[in-house]
Design an enzyme around this catalytic site. Structure first.
Site, PDB file in Angstrom:
ATOM      1  N   GLY A  14      -5.003  12.865   0.996  1.00  8.61           N
ATOM      2  CA  GLY A  14      -4.078  11.752   1.212  1.00  8.61           C
ATOM      3  C   GLY A  14      -3.887  10.915  -0.028  1.00  8.61           C
ATOM      4  O   GLY A  14      -3.954   9.685   0.035  1.00  8.61           O
ATOM      5  N   THR A  16      -1.216  10.978  -2.447  1.00  5.74           N
ATOM      6  CA  THR A  16       0.090  10.906  -3.106  1.00  5.74           C
ATOM      7  C   THR A  16       0.504   9.462  -3.394  1.00  5.74           C
ATOM      8  O   THR A  16       1.419   9.224  -4.182  1.00  5.74           O
ATOM      9  CB  THR A  16       1.179  11.584  -2.255  1.00  5.74           C
ATOM     10  OG1 THR A  16       1.235  10.961  -0.964  1.00  5.74           O
ATOM     11  CG2 THR A  16       0.894  13.077  -2.094  1.00  5.74           C
ATOM     12  N   GLY A  18      -0.952   4.949  -2.711  1.00  9.21           N
ATOM     13  CA  GLY A  18      -1.951   4.024  -2.189  1.00  9.21           C
ATOM     14  C   GLY A  18      -3.314   4.146  -2.840  1.00  9.21           C
ATOM     15  O   GLY A  18      -3.445   4.502  -4.015  1.00  9.21           O
ATOM     16  N   ILE A  19      -4.339   3.841  -2.057  1.00  9.45           N
ATOM     17  CA  ILE A  19      -5.704   3.884  -2.557  1.00  9.45           C
ATOM     18  C   ILE A  19      -6.060   5.279  -3.047  1.00  9.45           C
ATOM     19  O   ILE A  19      -6.735   5.448  -4.062  1.00  9.45           O
ATOM     20  CB  ILE A  19      -6.688   3.413  -1.464  1.00  9.45           C
ATOM     21  CG1 ILE A  19      -6.513   1.907  -1.196  1.00  9.45           C
ATOM     22  CG2 ILE A  19      -8.136   3.715  -1.851  1.00  9.45           C
ATOM     23  CD1 ILE A  19      -7.306   1.394  -0.001  1.00  9.45           C
ATOM     24  N   GLY A  20      -5.600   6.307  -2.343  1.00 12.41           N
ATOM     25  CA  GLY A  20      -5.893   7.681  -2.750  1.00 12.41           C
ATOM     26  C   GLY A  20      -5.375   7.997  -4.137  1.00 12.41           C
ATOM     27  O   GLY A  20      -6.081   8.626  -4.947  1.00 12.41           O
ATOM     28  N   SER A 141     -13.655   1.579   6.296  1.00 10.40           N
ATOM     29  CA  SER A 141     -12.918   0.319   6.311  1.00 10.40           C
ATOM     30  C   SER A 141     -13.842  -0.784   6.816  1.00 10.40           C
ATOM     31  O   SER A 141     -14.805  -0.510   7.553  1.00 10.40           O
ATOM     32  CB  SER A 141     -11.701   0.419   7.240  1.00 10.40           C
ATOM     33  OG  SER A 141     -11.138  -0.852   7.511  1.00 10.40           O
ATOM     34  N   TYR A 154      -8.461   2.662  15.924  1.00  7.24           N
ATOM     35  CA  TYR A 154      -8.644   2.806  14.474  1.00  7.24           C
ATOM     36  C   TYR A 154     -10.068   2.439  14.074  1.00  7.24           C
ATOM     37  O   TYR A 154     -10.736   3.186  13.346  1.00  7.24           O
ATOM     38  CB  TYR A 154      -7.639   1.913  13.746  1.00  7.24           C
ATOM     39  CG  TYR A 154      -7.861   1.829  12.251  1.00  7.24           C
ATOM     40  CD1 TYR A 154      -7.502   2.872  11.414  1.00  7.24           C
ATOM     41  CD2 TYR A 154      -8.418   0.684  11.674  1.00  7.24           C
ATOM     42  CE1 TYR A 154      -7.702   2.793  10.035  1.00  7.24           C
ATOM     43  CE2 TYR A 154      -8.621   0.586  10.309  1.00  7.24           C
ATOM     44  CZ  TYR A 154      -8.260   1.647   9.493  1.00  7.24           C
ATOM     45  OH  TYR A 154      -8.462   1.567   8.128  1.00  7.24           O
TER      46      TYR A 154
END
Length: 264
Positions: A14, A16, A18-20, A141, A154
């Protein structure tokens, strides 16, 4: 501290945006061969191109596969049979009242947020152990500890990340492989920026100020009193996968700005 990951191959699911993507950039800066992952080929290609533009000397490639499915994980492992560093970052989130959250939603969140990391860890950990070195990080998280009433489904998955990472660390005892969880808090990712876009346009304030106001309204225990940057989260991950972090394993490492009101 000079973190050198030359010769190490890192897969970030994941990643592509953001944080990744920030983690991928940080690992590339440290010399790792970085493998970016996303569900869609065009998004993966764009992220690889962007990272190569930012870091022309980076050793980076991409794999388009859905880590939230068993088939996608199998395809990823077939394309990349061995890694030294696995960052289980892929995840989905979104508020929904408990009484309106049906089984399909629970199962989808579990597959993406939990089973992606389970499947890939199962595929790669034994190879790391044979090599006598490896790093696995689950991106959890602060919601794992501070369960949101409007996102119970979540929070449950993020607590699961903590259980799995702790258990795997014990399972890999004495192998030279560490397994940890990193717990971001409110982070100024593209997702948060998109969510606050209307408010920013209405107020005319910089996005950082709007995000800080959002954090204090929704996470008033924040000690930094703002959203963290994606780079601040990535910095911790880069350290955790480094040779310097060899004595850190089985840990839940918070980069939450102090949101979780606990000294432990």
């Amino acid at each position: 501290m000079n973190i050198d990951l030359s010769g190490k191959t890192a897969l970030i699911t994941g990643s592509t945006q953001g944080i990744g993507f920030a983690i991928a950039k940080g690992l590339a800066l440290s010399g790792a061969e970085v493998v970016i992952n996303g569900r869609k080929q065009d998004a993966v290609d764009a992220a690889v191109t962007q990272l190569k533009h930012l870091l022309p000397s980076a050793n980076v490639r991409g794999i388009a596969a859905d880590a939230g499915t068993a088939e996608g994980c199998k395809a990823m492992v077939a394309a990349l049979p061995r890694v030294d560093i696995l960052v289980n970052n892929v995840g989905i989130y979104g508020p929904q009242d408990f009484f309106e959250t049906d089984d399909d939603v629970w199962e989808k969140f579990f597959e993406v947020n939990v089973m992606s990391g389970v499947r890939l860890s199962r595929a790669y950990l034994e190879g790391m152990a044979k090599n006598g070195w490896g790093r696995v990080v689950f991106i959890s998280s602060e919601s794992a500890l501070n369960i949101p009433a409007d996102m119970i489904h979540y929070g449950f998955t993020k607590t699961s990340n903590l259980s799995i990472s702790r258990g795997l660390a014990k399972r890999m005892a004495g192998t030279g492989v560490t397994v940890n969880a990193v717990l971001p808090g409110p982070t100024l990712s593209e997702g948060l920026q998109d969510m606050l876009k209307d408010e920013q346009q209405k107020s005319g304030e910089p996005i950082e100020k709007v995000a800080a106001d959002f954090v204090m309204a929704n996470r008033p225990t924040s000690i930094i009193q703002r959203a963290a940057s994606m780079e601040e989260v990535a910095n911790l991950v880069v350290y955790v996968v480094s040779p310097q972090a060899s004595a850190t394993t089985g840990a839940a490492l918070r980069v939450d700005g102090g949101v979780v009101d606990s000294i432990a």
